[in-house]
Write a protein that holds these residues in place. Structure first.
Motif, PDB file in Angstrom:
ATOM      1  N   GLY A 240      -7.423   8.026   2.727  1.00 38.13           N
ATOM      2  CA  GLY A 240      -7.667   9.431   3.024  1.00 38.13           C
ATOM      3  C   GLY A 240      -6.390  10.227   3.185  1.00 38.13           C
ATOM      4  N   THR A 241      -5.380   9.907   2.405  1.00 36.23           N
ATOM      5  CA  THR A 241      -4.086  10.575   2.547  1.00 36.23           C
ATOM      6  C   THR A 241      -3.719  11.401   1.319  1.00 36.23           C
ATOM      7  N   ARG A 242      -4.718  11.699   0.472  1.00 37.26           N
ATOM      8  CA  ARG A 242      -4.384  12.378  -0.769  1.00 37.26           C
ATOM      9  C   ARG A 242      -3.713  13.729  -0.525  1.00 37.26           C
ATOM     10  N   ALA A 243      -4.270  14.505   0.415  1.00 33.15           N
ATOM     11  CA  ALA A 243      -3.746  15.856   0.620  1.00 33.15           C
ATOM     12  C   ALA A 243      -2.264  15.823   1.004  1.00 33.15           C
ATOM     13  N   VAL A 244      -1.930  14.987   1.966  1.00 36.57           N
ATOM     14  CA  VAL A 244      -0.543  14.968   2.427  1.00 36.57           C
ATOM     15  C   VAL A 244       0.373  14.351   1.362  1.00 36.57           C
ATOM     16  N   ALA A 245      -0.133  13.356   0.641  1.00 38.32           N
ATOM     17  CA  ALA A 245       0.683  12.731  -0.406  1.00 38.32           C
ATOM     18  C   ALA A 245       1.001  13.738  -1.511  1.00 38.32           C
TER      19      ALA A 245
ATOM     20  N   GLU B  78       0.816  -1.218   0.000  1.00 38.12           N
ATOM     21  CA  GLU B  78       0.000   0.000   0.000  1.00 38.12           C
ATOM     22  C   GLU B  78       0.845   1.261   0.000  1.00 38.12           C
ATOM     23  N   ALA B  79       1.379   1.582  -1.167  1.00 35.60           N
ATOM     24  CA  ALA B  79       2.179   2.788  -1.325  1.00 35.60           C
ATOM     25  C   ALA B  79       1.260   3.978  -1.522  1.00 35.60           C
ATOM     26  N   ASP B  80       1.449   5.041  -0.706  1.00 37.80           N
ATOM     27  CA  ASP B  80       0.705   6.272  -0.954  1.00 37.80           C
ATOM     28  C   ASP B  80       1.312   7.013  -2.135  1.00 37.80           C
ATOM     29  N   VAL B  81       2.636   7.012  -2.181  1.00 32.93           N
ATOM     30  CA  VAL B  81       3.316   7.590  -3.336  1.00 32.93           C
ATOM     31  C   VAL B  81       4.350   6.597  -3.853  1.00 32.93           C
TER      32      VAL B  81
END
Lengths: 278, 340
Positions: B263-268, B86-89
């Motif tokens: 729910g990590t789009r903003a920080v990513a 599960e990589a956010d970026v």
């Protein structure tokens, strides 16, 4: 020429002994020395500093956790399997023994890959797991599964010959005298095989902590999260951090040495009990 | 292992406080974790980036962010993300790998247009790392064919850097006077005859060259070559810039399916934007990557000589280049027969 193998000439004996010791030094002692000298290049302080890094501590904790789950699990399963195989004759008994030994003959990489194929995002159960937010691969459960798989045979393989040799007479006596199953297990079976079980657990534990190939496949290599000690050694080595890599490698080597000492003690005790079976 | 960054209780609290938050910044600071799945040589770069980004983001949003790193061969890392890591970026070695994620719907198809400069915040190129004094006198691609020269490069099937190496060599061969596809293929075949071992990743190849002392020249990322000199002594190794090389663009992207779920789009997105900021660009330049920002680049000009570089577009973009050269039956398969 009708000489028995124990009557070789002195020169042959000497050559064999020198050869064995030479090989032992070259292949076992030398690498061990290298590990410790590299780790201690900056003195003991360097080692302690390397081992107290958060990622190193996390790797040590994770390795202990994985072993703490998989070793008792395998001890219980191995005991059950050995009991089943040594006490009963049934159809498929040989198949069961073969299955128990399967992990010995499977490459560790494959042992890891099967779990990816089962539980990975595109594996059999992948869609179900991701729908329910359950993570197996690239998390602790995956590391435990891979470790359980590769270390499964150790306890069973140690106990089967021991239990077969001991036979079931004492257990049958206990049962006829009115003992329940648990009473029999606790008071008769376990005391008889105790040392053997400990021996199997020791081997199982050593492999569980040292396993690289299978866990490398399911780890995902997340620093400080899914890196066991062997994986951390490789990562630090590739980071050009020799002190760090060899410090953890040294810790693993120490563990191996401790295991070796215990193993020697257990073998000595087992030999006395079972008359040199192991 | 990294659980969703919001526990249920803080999520509820955040919801309840949402109207207030608009007026008075954020009521509750959250602990956020991100996973950055990257390729092999970026370990040092992202260690520095993560250290710098955390305070910047905390000041911006109030949230404390912890960034976890995973490194490996670019192709292998792509495989892991496809398998559910599960990589956010993702910050990988080349566009083809993120294309593979896009093909499976993990990343939006237009990922390369979402950030400036082809979504590559820094670039690099392919150089020769040679031993002290360049004893074999290796100056350009033609010299690599000299008898007795052993060339170290990783396996293009698994390593992103190796694919850039391959294309840089091919670009040179195709730029020779009177070159044809056949002559270029001959050069590549001859080149890979000089390669004694194919490591799976760039760092493994560097270790073969530097630690195991294999080979006379390492085809390497410019950043990897500089780092090796820094780690092992600037007088032990020299960097040779060939007459032509390739502009290597390592791309970055958020993994849409993961950030939407967690729910990590903003920080990513903030994290990737930080790579383009003057501070992020300076960190990249310090870690031997060529910054995109012209003013930052000017500060480090003597480290990054301007050389003639082709781009991936000269090969028709990654999908075409990948299919022609590295897929089954592609150029690499035709010219390389292992074990001779």
């Amino acid at each position: 020429m009708n000489r028995s193998a124990t009557q070789e000439s002195r020169s042959v004996q000497a050559v064999l002994i020198v050869l064995t010791i030479g090989l032992l030094v070259a292949f076992l002692l030398l690498p061990l020395v290298v590990v410790f000298t590299q780790a201690l290049k900056d003195g003991l302080a360097g080692v302690l500093d390397a081992l107290s890094q958060p990622d190193a501590l996390a790797a040590i904790r994770l390795t202990l956790l994985v072993a703490a789950i998989s070793v008792p699990l395998n001890a219980a399963c191995g005991l059950a399997a050995a009991w089943c195989v040594s006490r009963f004759q049934f159809r498929g008994r040989n198949l069961l023994i073969t299955l128990i030994e399967l992990p010995f003959s499977v490459s560790p990489v494959i042992s890891g890959l099967v779990w990816v194929l089962l539980f990975g995002a595109s594996g059999w159960f992948g869609p179900f797991l991701s729908q329910h937010g359950i993570r197996i691969i690239f998390a602790v459960p995956g590391l435990v599964l891979a470790t359980v798989f590769v270390t499964f045979p150790y306890v069973a393989r140690t106990l089967i010959p021991l239990m077969e040799q001991q036979g079931s007479a004492e257990e049958e006596a206990a049962l006829t005298l009115g003992a329940g199953l648990w009473q029999m297990l606790w008071h008769v079976t376990l005391p008889n095989i105790g040392w053997g079980l400990l021996y199997g657990v020791l081997l199982c534990n050593a492999r569980a902590m040292g396993e690289f190939g299978a866990v490398a496949v399911v780890s995902g290599h997340i620093r400080g999260q899914t890196m066991t000690m062997p994986l951390q050694v490789e990562a630090l080595f590739n980071d050009y951090d020799w002190i760090g890599a060899f410090s953890i490698a040294g810790l693993l080597a120490l563990l191996a040495l401790v295991t070796l000492v215990f193993k020697a003690i257990l073998e000595w005790r087992l030999e006395r009990r079972s008359g040199g079976l192991l | 292992m990294h659980r969703s960054h919001l526990t249920r209780r803080t999520a509820l609290a955040a919801l309840a406080a949402a109207p207030l938050a608009v007026a008075s910044h954020r009521a509750h600071a959250a602990d956020v974790t991100l996973l950055n799945v990257s390729y092999d040589p970026t370990r040092e770069l992202y260690r520095a980036i993560n250290r710098a980004f955390t305070p910047v983001y905390q000041k911006q949003s109030g949230d404390r962010v912890t960034i976890n790193q995973s490194h490996g061969g670019s192709g292998a890392q792509t495989r892991a993300v496809l398998d559910g890591l599960e990589a956010d970026v993702v910050t990988l070695a080349l566009g083809a790998d993120i294309d593979a994620l896009a093909k499976r719907g993990l990343v939006a198809a237009d990922w390369q247009k979402r950030l400036p400069d082809n979504a590559s915040p820094y670039t690099s190129t392919i150089v020769f790392l040679v031993r002290k004094g360049n004893p074999k006198g290796l100056k350009d691609w033609s010299d690599l064919l000299k008898p007795g020269v052993a060339v170290i490069t990783p396996n293009p099937k698994t390593s992103g850097g190796a694919r850039w190496n391959f294309l840089a060599a091919l670009a040179w061969a195709k730029a020779q006077p009177g070159a044809t596809d056949a002559s270029a293929e001959d050069y590549m075949r001859a080149l890979f005859r000089q390669v004694p071992v194919l490591d799976t990743g760039a760092r493994g190849a560097t270790n073969s060259f530097v630690q195991r002392g294999l080979g006379d020249v390492l085809l390497a990322w410019e950043n990897e070559a500089w780092l090796a000199r820094k780690e092992f002594g600037a007088d032990e190794y020299a960097i040779v810039y060939p007459s032509v090389s390739i502009l290597a663009e390592p791309p970055v992207s958020v993994v849409d399916s993961v950030v939407d779920k967690r729910g990590t789009r903003a920080v990513a997105e903030a994290y990737l934007k930080f790579l383009y900021s003057p501070e992020g660009q300076d960190i990249a330049a310090k870690n031997f990557y060529r910054p995109r920002d012209a003013t930052v680049l000017a500060r480090y000009a003597e480290r990054y000589p301007a050389i003639k570089m082709v781009t991936i577009e000269d090969f028709g973009g990654w999908p075409t280049a990948q299919a022609a050269n590295f897929s089954d039956g592609g150029l690499f398969d035709r010219i390389f027969t292992p074990g001779k």
